[in-house]
Structure formats: structure tokens, C-alpha cells
Design a protein around this motif. Sequence first.
Motif, PDB file in Angstrom:
ATOM      1  N   LEU A 270       0.385  -3.152   4.940  1.00 18.33           N
ATOM      2  CA  LEU A 270       0.603  -3.246   3.502  1.00 18.33           C
ATOM      3  C   LEU A 270       0.993  -4.657   3.094  1.00 18.33           C
ATOM      4  N   GLU A 271       1.819  -5.294   3.925  1.00 25.88           N
ATOM      5  CA  GLU A 271       2.227  -6.679   3.637  1.00 25.88           C
ATOM      6  C   GLU A 271       1.015  -7.599   3.653  1.00 25.88           C
ATOM      7  N   GLN A 272       0.121  -7.406   4.630  1.00 24.89           N
ATOM      8  CA  GLN A 272      -1.082  -8.237   4.705  1.00 24.89           C
ATOM      9  C   GLN A 272      -1.980  -8.048   3.489  1.00 24.89           C
ATOM     10  N   LEU A 273      -1.917  -6.843   2.916  1.00 23.01           N
ATOM     11  CA  LEU A 273      -2.731  -6.557   1.734  1.00 23.01           C
ATOM     12  C   LEU A 273      -2.000  -6.887   0.440  1.00 23.01           C
ATOM     13  N   GLY A 274      -0.767  -7.374   0.565  1.00 25.54           N
ATOM     14  CA  GLY A 274       0.009  -7.730  -0.619  1.00 25.54           C
ATOM     15  C   GLY A 274       0.536  -6.539  -1.377  1.00 25.54           C
TER      16      GLY A 274
END
Length: 309
Positions: A270-274
Amino acid sequence: MSYYWVNLGTTFEEVKQGRFLWAPQYKMVQRKGKEPTRQKEASWTTVSTVKKDDVIFCYADGFIIYVATALKDCIDAFRPENAKFGEWEMDGYRVDVKLHILDQPVALDLFRSELFERYNESCHPKILDKNASVCQNYMVTIPDGAAVLILEALGDDALYFNPSLGHSKIKLSKTTQQSLINSRIGQGQFRKDLLKLWNGKCAFTGVSVPELLIASHIYPWQLSDNDERLDLFNGLPLSPSIDKLFDKGYVSFTNDGHLIKGDKVDDKLLEQLGIDPDVKISGLKGEHAGFLTKHRKLFGFESEVKVGD
């Protein structure tokens, strides 16, 4: 409505001409020193479970070539008088169908990987073997999530497989047909009205650039009836990353808007996808709850939702 997959093999022309599916009830097995015995096959017995209006995806040589809808419940029937069926015993199961012949057959390779990874274990018996090759099973029951994959690949043809009506060239005006097709791809009046309902913002992230937002159905368009396909409470305007996760069933939402993560989604992804996993949707109405519940159930999230959500 239930969904099935059938491997037609060499009988695809007979199905096209006769508008029926048939399988033997058993085969006779001869074991050394013993009397012949009847042996049933799971993928033949599956045929007996087909009910009126069930949808059957017909596969042959790498492609979905027809989509059949059962005209009535399966019946017991003797073997058809055709050489293609001559090797089987006389007793069998028959399903008379309405057949939609695809102008453009749909290649299994369009969805093979996702079918194998997400749904194959839930098919009975399995469609694919351990190498993701098609098994020799005749007819297979498939979960609704797998049906969405296939109906998605059918594109506009999926308009004619309405869960409330079965397969029918529905007598709709051209305007209504176009509205339904536009709603499938998140365009037209459905999109305009949905963005207006949410003030031109992503329901989850708050991004307020309408051109970047996708008018996503909560309960998939492919499984919805025509009223649900145009119902604004069956829609959310979403930013591309969260839309893709939600549309594919990798995440869902509780009825009060909290994000629920599937097995393949963690905070790092989720962090990588913002995407902030602690953000919730604000502005949901009571009318959204039924569609969110159906989305969670379809993609296996129901057990993760706390009582009262």
C-alpha cells in the motif's frame, strides 16, 4: 444463477447445431477377474446440478467460443444419436441451452494466470492442472469471482448475461443499451452523476482531479442486473491504484468505510502505491451498505468484518 465451465473437445459443432450439452452418467470399468462395474466421474455428475438460467462458458482449443444459458433444469436423457458420443454408455445427463456464439472467441490466456492463482482451487473439479494447463474434466462449477474474470474478457457481450434475466437479447432501446455499456467502462451519464454525488473527488483518497478518477462499480457490473448497473449507490469514484485493488477484490471496505486488506496486500504494498491504510471513506450512505456487503462476500472478506460494520 450459477456459473459453469465446459470443455467441449470435439463436440463443439454438435453443441452449436443441437443446442444442448450431454454427458454420460457413468462408464463401465472392467477389472481383471471381476464383473464390470459402473464408475462415475465428478465432471459428468456436475452436469446434473445445472438449473434453468445458469450460465455455462464453453471452451475449446484455447478459447471461450460460446456462452450457453440453460433453458431448463438438467434432465436424464439417453445418449444422442451421433458418432461423437458413440463411445459412451446410453444413460446420461442433458441440458438444453440458448447459445450465444461469440463473434470474437476469448482467449484463455487473457485471464489464465489470475484464474489459476485466485480461483482454480475453488472450482469443482479444477479447470487447470498444476502447470495451469486445462484439465480433461468435462464440466466444472466455478465461483462468481471467476465468472467476473471471464465476463470481463467478454466485454460488451456480457450485457446479455444479466443475472436477473439469464441470457437474452434484452429488448432495450439503443440509448439504454449504450448507457449500460458506458457504465461498464465508467463513462457516460453514470460517471457524470457519480462524480457529482461525490463532489468530483475520490471517495477514498480525496484526490480532486476528475480526469484521473475511475467510476468503479462496487458489486461488479458483470454480476449486477440492469438497475444495479446504473445505480449510483453501486459506484465509487476512485483513484487508479485503489480502484484496481478494489475492482480485482484485493481490498474491500466495511460499511462505514474502513479499508480491509486481502491476503496478498500488506502495508508495504500500500505504501508503494501511495495508499494510507488508515484512511476511511467518508460520506457513505445506507444505500451503499448492500453493495459493499455483496463485494465483501464475493471476494471472501465477510469473515473479517466486525459485527456492526
